[in-house]
Design a protein around this motif. Structure first.
Motif: not given
Length: 317
Positions: A205-207, A265-269
Motif C-alpha cells: 500500500k503506497i500512501f 495499490t495507492h491509498v489516501e495518506h
C-alpha cells in the motif's frame, strides 16, 4: 585499540547494529535500554559475548546513566530516543522528556567524566520544503513535528556543551535507515513494511501518489558511520550527514520489492501533513572527513532483509 563504549538505546533497531559493529571491532560495550521500543530479541546473539553488558534503564534517569559510566567508559553513543513522528503529534511531552531531558542527562554525565560523545540525530530536523538537491549540513533546519523539534533541541544542547565545556561531541544525522531487526508494522520503515507484506502475499500500500522519494541507507552502513564518526578526532565539533546520495521514489521501491503476484495499490495518506516529498542526502562531508561511503546497494539490502525476514518466519512458524 580496544575501548569501552556506552551505548544508549542499545536494544533498538540501529542500536543493535551499532553494538554489533563495536563488538566486531573488539570493543567492550555497556548498553542501556528501557525496552519500550527496543527488544530483547535484537540483542539475543550478543548475550554470550563477554564484551557485551546490558543494563535495563532509562535515559530520563541520571542515576541509570551514571551507573552505565561506572565501568571506565571511553566513548558514548547516544541513540535512545522516542522516534515516532505521528506519536509526537499526539504526545509531545513524552518526546520532550526522552529526547531533550534524556540527552541533557547524558551530556551531564559525559561532562562529569569528560567522555567523548557521538550524538545520533535525524535528517528530519532539516527544512524539507525546498530540498530540490541533496541536503548537506549547511541546509537550513525547520522541524515539522515535536519529534523533529525535540531532536534539534537535543543537538543544540550538545552544541552548547561542546562550546561551553570543550566537550568532544559529534552530531551524526543518518537518513532513512532500513534492514533486519527493524519493525515491520506502521512504526517500521517503508522497506521493512513492503518486504514483510510481499513475503506474506499482501498488497503493498503506497500512501499518496508514490512520487515522494527517500534516500535509503542499509543498517550496517549506518552503524559503521556512527562508530567511525564517534571514534574519529577529525569529527569533533562537527555535524555530519550519512546517506547514499541517491533517492528512490516509493513507486520505484514498491516495484523493486514486489514479487510476481503481489499487488501494488495507492491509498489516501492518513496524515499528509507529515509527508516529505523529497528526501535526498548529500553525504560528501562524511566521505571527505571519514572516508566513509555506503557499501550496500538498495537491491542487495532488500535481498538481505528478505532473507532475514523469511528465516524469522520459518523459526516462528
Amino acid at each position: 585499540m580496544s575501548e569501552t563504549v556506552a551505548v544508549t538505546g542499545a536494544a533498538g533497531f540501529i542500536g543493535r547494529w551499532v553494538v554489533a559493529e563495536l563488538l566486531d571491532r573488539g570493543h567492550t560495550v555497556y548498553g542501556l535500554d528501557d525496552f519500550s521500543n527496543g527488544s530483547e530479541r535484537n540483542i539475543e546473539e550478543f548475550r554470550d559475548n563477554e564484551a557485551f553488558h546490558i543494563n535495563e534503564g532509562d535515559v530520563r534517569s541520571r542515576s541509570d546513566i551514571s551507573q552505565l559510566f561506572e565501568h571506565g567508559v571511553d566513548k558514548c553513543v547516544h541513540l535512545a530516543a522516542e522516534i515516532d513522528v505521528q506519536e509526537s503529534l499526539e504526545d509531545p511531552e513524552a518526546h520532550f522528556e526522552s529526547n531533550v531531558i534524556g540527552t541533557q542527562n547524558v551530556l551531564e554525565v559525559c561532562r562529569r567524566t569528560n567522555t567523548r560523545l557521538g550524538l545520533v540525530g535525524t535528517c528530519m530536523v532539516y527544512d524539507m520544503t525546498d530540498s530540490k538537491v541533496g541536503i548537506n549540513e549547511t541546509h537550513p533546519t525547520k522541524p515539522a513535528s515535536p519529534y523533529a523539534g525535540s531532536k534539534l533541541a537535543a543537538e543544540d544542547l550538545a552544541e552548547g556543551y561542546s562550546h561551553g565545556y570543550d566537550l568532544p561531541i559529534t552530531i551524526l544525522r543518518p537518513f532513512n535507515t532500513y534492514g533486519p531487526y527493524q519493525k515491520t508494522g506502521m512504526a517500521g520503515g517503508v522497506v521493512s513494511i513492503f518486504t514483510s507484506r510481499d513475503i506474506r502475499g499482501d498488497a503493498l500500500k503506497i500512501f499518496g501518489d508514490g512520487t515522494q522519494t527517500r534516500d535509503l541507507l542499509y543498517a550496517t552502513d549506518c552503524a559503521r558511520f556512527i562508530v567511525e564518526g564517534t571514534f574519529s578526532d577529525e569529527t569533533i565539533g562537527e555535524v555530519i550527514n550519512a546517506g547514499t546520495g541517491t533517492d528512490v521514489s516509493i513507486n520505484e521501491l514498491a516495484e523493486l520489492i514486489a514479487t510476481d503476484g503481489t499487488e501494488i495499490t495507492h491509498v489516501e495518506h492518513h496524515h499528509p501533513q507529515s509527508e516529505v516529498q523529497k528526501l535526498l542526502c548529500d553525504p560528501s562531508k562524511a566521505n571527505e572527513i571519514l572516508d566513509w561511503e555506503p557499501e550496500v546497494t538498495l537491491e542487495e539490502g532488500v535481498s538481505r532483509l528478505r532473507k532475514w525476514l523469511r528465516e524469522r518466519e520459518d523459526m516462528s512458524g
